[in-house]
Design a protein around this motif. Sequence first.
Motif, PDB file in Angstrom:
ATOM      1  N   GLY A 149       0.804  -1.220   0.000  1.00 49.86           N
ATOM      2  CA  GLY A 149       0.000   0.000   0.000  1.00 49.86           C
ATOM      3  C   GLY A 149       0.834   1.265   0.000  1.00 49.86           C
ATOM      4  O   GLY A 149       0.375   2.316  -0.469  1.00 49.86           O
ATOM      5  N   ILE A 154      -2.327   5.599  -4.557  1.00 48.38           N
ATOM      6  CA  ILE A 154      -3.770   5.379  -4.506  1.00 48.38           C
ATOM      7  C   ILE A 154      -4.469   5.976  -5.718  1.00 48.38           C
ATOM      8  O   ILE A 154      -5.582   5.566  -6.074  1.00 48.38           O
ATOM      9  N   ARG A 155      -3.814   6.911  -6.409  1.00 47.28           N
ATOM     10  CA  ARG A 155      -4.441   7.522  -7.579  1.00 47.28           C
ATOM     11  C   ARG A 155      -4.616   6.537  -8.731  1.00 47.28           C
ATOM     12  O   ARG A 155      -5.393   6.792  -9.650  1.00 47.28           O
ATOM     13  N   THR A 158      -8.267   5.454  -9.060  1.00 45.27           N
ATOM     14  CA  THR A 158      -9.238   6.552  -9.044  1.00 45.27           C
ATOM     15  C   THR A 158     -10.580   6.139  -9.639  1.00 45.27           C
ATOM     16  O   THR A 158     -11.644   6.479  -9.101  1.00 45.27           O
ATOM     17  N   ILE A 161     -12.401   3.905  -7.228  1.00 46.84           N
ATOM     18  CA  ILE A 161     -12.829   4.699  -6.067  1.00 46.84           C
ATOM     19  C   ILE A 161     -14.045   5.546  -6.425  1.00 46.84           C
ATOM     20  O   ILE A 161     -15.005   5.645  -5.643  1.00 46.84           O
ATOM     21  N   VAL A 180     -11.131   8.371   1.717  1.00 43.70           N
ATOM     22  CA  VAL A 180     -10.028   8.182   0.772  1.00 43.70           C
ATOM     23  C   VAL A 180      -8.696   8.545   1.420  1.00 43.70           C
ATOM     24  O   VAL A 180      -7.703   7.809   1.294  1.00 43.70           O
ATOM     25  N   TYR A 181      -8.639   9.669   2.130  1.00 46.23           N
ATOM     26  CA  TYR A 181      -7.386  10.080   2.761  1.00 46.23           C
ATOM     27  C   TYR A 181      -6.995   9.139   3.904  1.00 46.23           C
ATOM     28  O   TYR A 181      -5.810   8.922   4.158  1.00 46.23           O
ATOM     29  N   ALA A 183      -7.644   5.876   3.918  1.00 44.74           N
ATOM     30  CA  ALA A 183      -7.067   4.712   3.240  1.00 44.74           C
ATOM     31  C   ALA A 183      -5.686   5.022   2.676  1.00 44.74           C
ATOM     32  O   ALA A 183      -4.801   4.152   2.661  1.00 44.74           O
ATOM     33  N   GLN A 184      -5.472   6.257   2.248  1.00 39.18           N
ATOM     34  CA  GLN A 184      -4.178   6.634   1.694  1.00 39.18           C
ATOM     35  C   GLN A 184      -3.085   6.677   2.755  1.00 39.18           C
ATOM     36  O   GLN A 184      -1.940   6.288   2.499  1.00 39.18           O
TER      37      GLN A 184
END
Length: 311
Positions: A149, A154-155, A158, A161, A180-181, A183-184
């Motif tokens: 990870g 993470i993008r 996208t 997501i 999202v943040y 998970a990032q």
Amino acid sequence: MTSASSSIAPATDNLDGADSKTGKVATKGGPSLIQRSFGPAGHLWVHFVLCLYAVIALFPIVLILMNSVKSRQAIFDNPMAFPTAESFSLIGFHKVLSNTNFLLYFGNSLIVTLASLVLIVLFGAMAGWALSEYKFRGNRLMTLFMAIGIMIPIRLGTVSILQLVVALDLINTRTALILVYTAQGLPLAVMILSEFIRQIPTELKDAARCDGVGEFKIFFQVILPLIRPAIATVAVFTMIPAWNDLWFPLILAPGDQTKTVTLGVQQFIGQYATDWNSVLAALSMAVIPILILYTLFSRQLIRGLTAGAVK
């Protein structure tokens, strides 16, 4: 035996480096690691490099702050000059605060960043506690999954997501950005916090268990206070990408009521003309919370970065 003992004592004192006349011990301090690596003036070189890096890092922030209180003509005439009585102007701040919903955008960014930060620290510490304290099947696999990870941006996900956010009816909501943040930032938080938790002596946890303290109380009352430097490190490394991000707010929350600061600044940048006074004023107000949070976490951050470097 007495004479033999008296003859051995001076020899022992001489081995310890003591002066037989004054009785003082002569300490011989060797050169430090920096002096051995860079010579006698190593400390000066190290401080020079650090000061140079600090100037380079702070130069863009100072440039933005200086030009945010200057007129448009003064910005283009000499952007490196400090504001004077003739060039001083607050027209940019006036435009931002009166003609836009900047305070709303600012509040959205603050809510999203702080909520994500709390969730990242809480869940990251819990996961780090589980991975470092309990041995179970799949422990190594879970650790490897967290490491992956960190390596994969993470993008890249996208599209998936966006489909998930639409299916959950979370489009144009701050909740989507918070999830999202979180998970990032979780993979990095788990890796950092788990390593710090492994350094906590086992005797402290065993003593608490012997006193009948439950696992949740051990985690919140023993573990969390001891890993505050690591928490500060995680906080700094996760709050800056969340605050400065433009990608996910543009895709997941482009509505006027859910815009963040970075997305709100874009309205001053046009295809043919840019209102630089408003842009610089908005950026100046946007950078203030990051500076405040970094100042609050700086001491713990330094402790976290240097923990384990010196025994």
